[in-house]
Design a protein around this motif. Structure first.
Motif, PDB file in Angstrom:
ATOM      1  N   TYR A   1       4.908  -3.880   0.744  1.00 60.99           N
ATOM      2  CA  TYR A   1       4.195  -2.626   0.499  1.00 60.99           C
ATOM      3  C   TYR A   1       2.862  -2.625   1.233  1.00 60.99           C
ATOM      4  O   TYR A   1       2.489  -1.631   1.868  1.00 60.99           O
ATOM      5  CB  TYR A   1       4.015  -2.429  -1.008  1.00 60.99           C
ATOM      6  CG  TYR A   1       3.242  -1.188  -1.410  1.00 60.99           C
ATOM      7  CD1 TYR A   1       3.587   0.071  -0.925  1.00 60.99           C
ATOM      8  CD2 TYR A   1       2.174  -1.276  -2.302  1.00 60.99           C
ATOM      9  CE1 TYR A   1       2.877   1.210  -1.315  1.00 60.99           C
ATOM     10  CE2 TYR A   1       1.475  -0.144  -2.701  1.00 60.99           C
ATOM     11  CZ  TYR A   1       1.835   1.091  -2.195  1.00 60.99           C
ATOM     12  OH  TYR A   1       1.130   2.213  -2.581  1.00 60.99           O
ATOM     13  N   LYS A   2       2.142  -3.737   1.180  1.00 55.48           N
ATOM     14  CA  LYS A   2       0.869  -3.848   1.901  1.00 55.48           C
ATOM     15  C   LYS A   2       1.074  -3.668   3.402  1.00 55.48           C
ATOM     16  O   LYS A   2       0.294  -3.004   4.079  1.00 55.48           O
ATOM     17  CB  LYS A   2       0.194  -5.197   1.619  1.00 55.48           C
ATOM     18  CG  LYS A   2      -0.388  -5.309   0.236  1.00 55.48           C
ATOM     19  CD  LYS A   2      -0.948  -6.696   0.023  1.00 55.48           C
ATOM     20  CE  LYS A   2      -1.319  -6.911  -1.426  1.00 55.48           C
ATOM     21  NZ  LYS A   2      -1.736  -8.292  -1.701  1.00 55.48           N
ATOM     22  N   LYS A   3       2.145  -4.265   3.934  1.00 56.53           N
ATOM     23  CA  LYS A   3       2.455  -4.113   5.359  1.00 56.53           C
ATOM     24  C   LYS A   3       2.795  -2.652   5.668  1.00 56.53           C
ATOM     25  O   LYS A   3       2.351  -2.104   6.682  1.00 56.53           O
ATOM     26  CB  LYS A   3       3.612  -5.033   5.754  1.00 56.53           C
ATOM     27  CG  LYS A   3       3.939  -4.957   7.228  1.00 56.53           C
ATOM     28  CD  LYS A   3       5.051  -5.905   7.616  1.00 56.53           C
ATOM     29  CE  LYS A   3       5.371  -5.780   9.106  1.00 56.53           C
ATOM     30  NZ  LYS A   3       6.471  -6.623   9.508  1.00 56.53           N
ATOM     31  N   PHE A   4       3.570  -2.008   4.792  1.00 54.27           N
ATOM     32  CA  PHE A   4       3.909  -0.597   4.952  1.00 54.27           C
ATOM     33  C   PHE A   4       2.642   0.255   5.008  1.00 54.27           C
ATOM     34  O   PHE A   4       2.499   1.120   5.888  1.00 54.27           O
ATOM     35  CB  PHE A   4       4.821  -0.145   3.808  1.00 54.27           C
ATOM     36  CG  PHE A   4       5.138   1.321   3.830  1.00 54.27           C
ATOM     37  CD1 PHE A   4       6.226   1.789   4.544  1.00 54.27           C
ATOM     38  CD2 PHE A   4       4.355   2.234   3.135  1.00 54.27           C
ATOM     39  CE1 PHE A   4       6.528   3.148   4.580  1.00 54.27           C
ATOM     40  CE2 PHE A   4       4.641   3.587   3.157  1.00 54.27           C
ATOM     41  CZ  PHE A   4       5.724   4.046   3.884  1.00 54.27           C
ATOM     42  N   ILE A   5       1.729   0.020   4.085  1.00 52.61           N
ATOM     43  CA  ILE A   5       0.464   0.777   4.059  1.00 52.61           C
ATOM     44  C   ILE A   5      -0.288   0.571   5.372  1.00 52.61           C
ATOM     45  O   ILE A   5      -0.755   1.529   5.990  1.00 52.61           O
ATOM     46  CB  ILE A   5      -0.409   0.351   2.859  1.00 52.61           C
ATOM     47  CG1 ILE A   5       0.232   0.818   1.550  1.00 52.61           C
ATOM     48  CG2 ILE A   5      -1.826   0.901   2.992  1.00 52.61           C
ATOM     49  CD1 ILE A   5      -0.398   0.209   0.310  1.00 52.61           C
ATOM     50  N   ASN A   6      -0.405  -0.676   5.809  1.00 54.37           N
ATOM     51  CA  ASN A   6      -1.118  -0.984   7.043  1.00 54.37           C
ATOM     52  C   ASN A   6      -0.496  -0.261   8.240  1.00 54.37           C
ATOM     53  O   ASN A   6      -1.210   0.284   9.078  1.00 54.37           O
ATOM     54  CB  ASN A   6      -1.122  -2.494   7.293  1.00 54.37           C
ATOM     55  CG  ASN A   6      -1.877  -2.863   8.542  1.00 54.37           C
ATOM     56  OD1 ASN A   6      -3.082  -2.647   8.657  1.00 54.37           O
ATOM     57  ND2 ASN A   6      -1.169  -3.406   9.513  1.00 54.37           N
ATOM     58  N   GLN A   7       0.826  -0.255   8.316  1.00 54.22           N
ATOM     59  CA  GLN A   7       1.497   0.302   9.480  1.00 54.22           C
ATOM     60  C   GLN A   7       1.685   1.820   9.434  1.00 54.22           C
ATOM     61  O   GLN A   7       1.812   2.430  10.490  1.00 54.22           O
ATOM     62  CB  GLN A   7       2.876  -0.336   9.663  1.00 54.22           C
ATOM     63  CG  GLN A   7       2.810  -1.749  10.163  1.00 54.22           C
ATOM     64  CD  GLN A   7       4.175  -2.287  10.548  1.00 54.22           C
ATOM     65  OE1 GLN A   7       5.201  -1.856  10.024  1.00 54.22           O
ATOM     66  NE2 GLN A   7       4.186  -3.241  11.451  1.00 54.22           N
ATOM     67  N   HIS A   8       1.691   2.418   8.247  1.00 53.92           N
ATOM     68  CA  HIS A   8       2.125   3.810   8.196  1.00 53.92           C
ATOM     69  C   HIS A   8       1.256   4.788   7.422  1.00 53.92           C
ATOM     70  O   HIS A   8       1.531   5.983   7.470  1.00 53.92           O
ATOM     71  CB  HIS A   8       3.553   3.883   7.643  1.00 53.92           C
ATOM     72  CG  HIS A   8       4.534   3.143   8.478  1.00 53.92           C
ATOM     73  ND1 HIS A   8       4.865   3.520   9.760  1.00 53.92           N
ATOM     74  CD2 HIS A   8       5.241   2.018   8.224  1.00 53.92           C
ATOM     75  CE1 HIS A   8       5.747   2.671  10.257  1.00 53.92           C
ATOM     76  NE2 HIS A   8       5.990   1.742   9.343  1.00 53.92           N
ATOM     77  N   ILE A   9       0.250   4.347   6.701  1.00 50.47           N
ATOM     78  CA  ILE A   9      -0.553   5.303   5.930  1.00 50.47           C
ATOM     79  C   ILE A   9      -1.988   5.306   6.448  1.00 50.47           C
ATOM     80  O   ILE A   9      -2.639   4.269   6.538  1.00 50.47           O
ATOM     81  CB  ILE A   9      -0.523   4.975   4.415  1.00 50.47           C
ATOM     82  CG1 ILE A   9       0.911   5.110   3.902  1.00 50.47           C
ATOM     83  CG2 ILE A   9      -1.462   5.913   3.656  1.00 50.47           C
ATOM     84  CD1 ILE A   9       1.095   4.865   2.434  1.00 50.47           C
ATOM     85  N   ASN A  10      -2.447   6.509   6.821  1.00 48.44           N
ATOM     86  CA  ASN A  10      -3.822   6.672   7.299  1.00 48.44           C
ATOM     87  C   ASN A  10      -4.167   8.151   7.200  1.00 48.44           C
ATOM     88  O   ASN A  10      -3.775   8.939   8.045  1.00 48.44           O
ATOM     89  CB  ASN A  10      -3.953   6.177   8.741  1.00 48.44           C
ATOM     90  CG  ASN A  10      -5.388   6.181   9.226  1.00 48.44           C
ATOM     91  OD1 ASN A  10      -6.210   6.958   8.752  1.00 48.44           O
ATOM     92  ND2 ASN A  10      -5.681   5.324  10.174  1.00 48.44           N
TER      93      ASN A  10
ATOM     94  N   ASP B   1      -6.584  -2.146  15.947  1.00 42.61           N
ATOM     95  CA  ASP B   1      -7.365  -2.630  14.798  1.00 42.61           C
ATOM     96  C   ASP B   1      -6.479  -3.152  13.669  1.00 42.61           C
ATOM     97  O   ASP B   1      -6.833  -4.110  12.990  1.00 42.61           O
ATOM     98  CB  ASP B   1      -8.268  -1.523  14.242  1.00 42.61           C
ATOM     99  CG  ASP B   1      -9.424  -1.180  15.166  1.00 42.61           C
ATOM    100  OD1 ASP B   1      -9.656  -1.909  16.161  1.00 42.61           O
ATOM    101  OD2 ASP B   1     -10.096  -0.158  14.905  1.00 42.61           O
ATOM    102  N   ARG B   2      -5.327  -2.532  13.469  1.00 41.39           N
ATOM    103  CA  ARG B   2      -4.420  -2.932  12.393  1.00 41.39           C
ATOM    104  C   ARG B   2      -3.410  -3.983  12.848  1.00 41.39           C
ATOM    105  O   ARG B   2      -2.552  -4.390  12.081  1.00 41.39           O
ATOM    106  CB  ARG B   2      -3.699  -1.704  11.834  1.00 41.39           C
ATOM    107  CG  ARG B   2      -4.651  -0.759  11.106  1.00 41.39           C
ATOM    108  CD  ARG B   2      -3.900   0.377  10.484  1.00 41.39           C
ATOM    109  NE  ARG B   2      -4.797   1.237   9.720  1.00 41.39           N
ATOM    110  CZ  ARG B   2      -4.398   2.052   8.759  1.00 41.39           C
ATOM    111  NH1 ARG B   2      -3.122   2.120   8.437  1.00 41.39           N
ATOM    112  NH2 ARG B   2      -5.260   2.808   8.129  1.00 41.39           N
ATOM    113  N   ASP B   3      -3.516  -4.404  14.098  1.00 39.31           N
ATOM    114  CA  ASP B   3      -2.654  -5.455  14.660  1.00 39.31           C
ATOM    115  C   ASP B   3      -1.173  -5.122  14.485  1.00 39.31           C
ATOM    116  O   ASP B   3      -0.375  -5.957  14.047  1.00 39.31           O
ATOM    117  CB  ASP B   3      -3.001  -6.810  14.034  1.00 39.31           C
ATOM    118  CG  ASP B   3      -2.485  -7.976  14.858  1.00 39.31           C
ATOM    119  OD1 ASP B   3      -2.362  -7.837  16.095  1.00 39.31           O
ATOM    120  OD2 ASP B   3      -2.181  -9.032  14.266  1.00 39.31           O
ATOM    121  N   ILE B   4      -0.805  -3.905  14.846  1.00 44.44           N
ATOM    122  CA  ILE B   4       0.581  -3.457  14.736  1.00 44.44           C
ATOM    123  C   ILE B   4       1.294  -3.771  16.049  1.00 44.44           C
ATOM    124  O   ILE B   4       0.884  -3.303  17.108  1.00 44.44           O
ATOM    125  CB  ILE B   4       0.645  -1.949  14.415  1.00 44.44           C
ATOM    126  CG1 ILE B   4      -0.037  -1.672  13.072  1.00 44.44           C
ATOM    127  CG2 ILE B   4       2.092  -1.457  14.416  1.00 44.44           C
ATOM    128  CD1 ILE B   4      -0.240  -0.201  12.770  1.00 44.44           C
TER     129      ILE B   4
END
Length: 140
Positions: free
Chosen positions: A24-33, A47-50
């Protein structure tokens, strides 16, 4: 040193429960902004190292212009089954960032475009863990 069977089960249960939270944390980092814009793809992805698992620039990354709560709600009453995914009952504004060069991170360059789409996500234990895509129109 011997670990009693009950303790071992407890540790395994904790590991299984922790896994969706990490995903979930990875999902937030990659997809919610909720402050994302079309012009910020390069900076936010850097910045999010995606990137891909093998350290390449990700071909496409989608950001949902929302906070966590409305997206998480798709795993419940704000979504409905869509194959093995959940689809949102309401459309979301999104930014789709598409790679425009063929280099390695951190020199990835993206072209961003904004849309309003229904979204499809995979949920585990009530948490979004995978963005499956955006859909222009769902058939009833």
């Amino acid at each position: 040193m011997r670990i009693p069977f009950a303790c071992m089960l407890l540790l395994l249960s904790a590991a299984v429960l922790a896994q969706p939270n990490e995903r979930y944390k990875k999902f937030i980092n990659q997809h919610i902004n909720n402050k994302m814009s079309e012009k910020r793809c390069d900076q936010v992805i850097r910045d999010r190292d995606i990137k891909t698992i093998n350290n390449k620039c990700k071909e496409t990354n989608t950001f949902i212009l929302s906070t966590n709560k409305p997206v998480k709600a798709i795993c419940g009453k704000a979504g409905k089954p869509f194959g093995q995914m959940r689809k949102s009952l309401q459309p979301f504004p999104i930014i789709v960032c598409k790679l425009k060069n063929n280099v390695r991170p951190p020199r990835c360059q993206y072209r961003g475009k904004q849309y309003t789409r229904y979204i499809a996500i995979k949920c585990e234990n009530g948490f979004p863990v995978h963005y499956d895509g955006d859909i222009v129109h769902f058939e009833n």
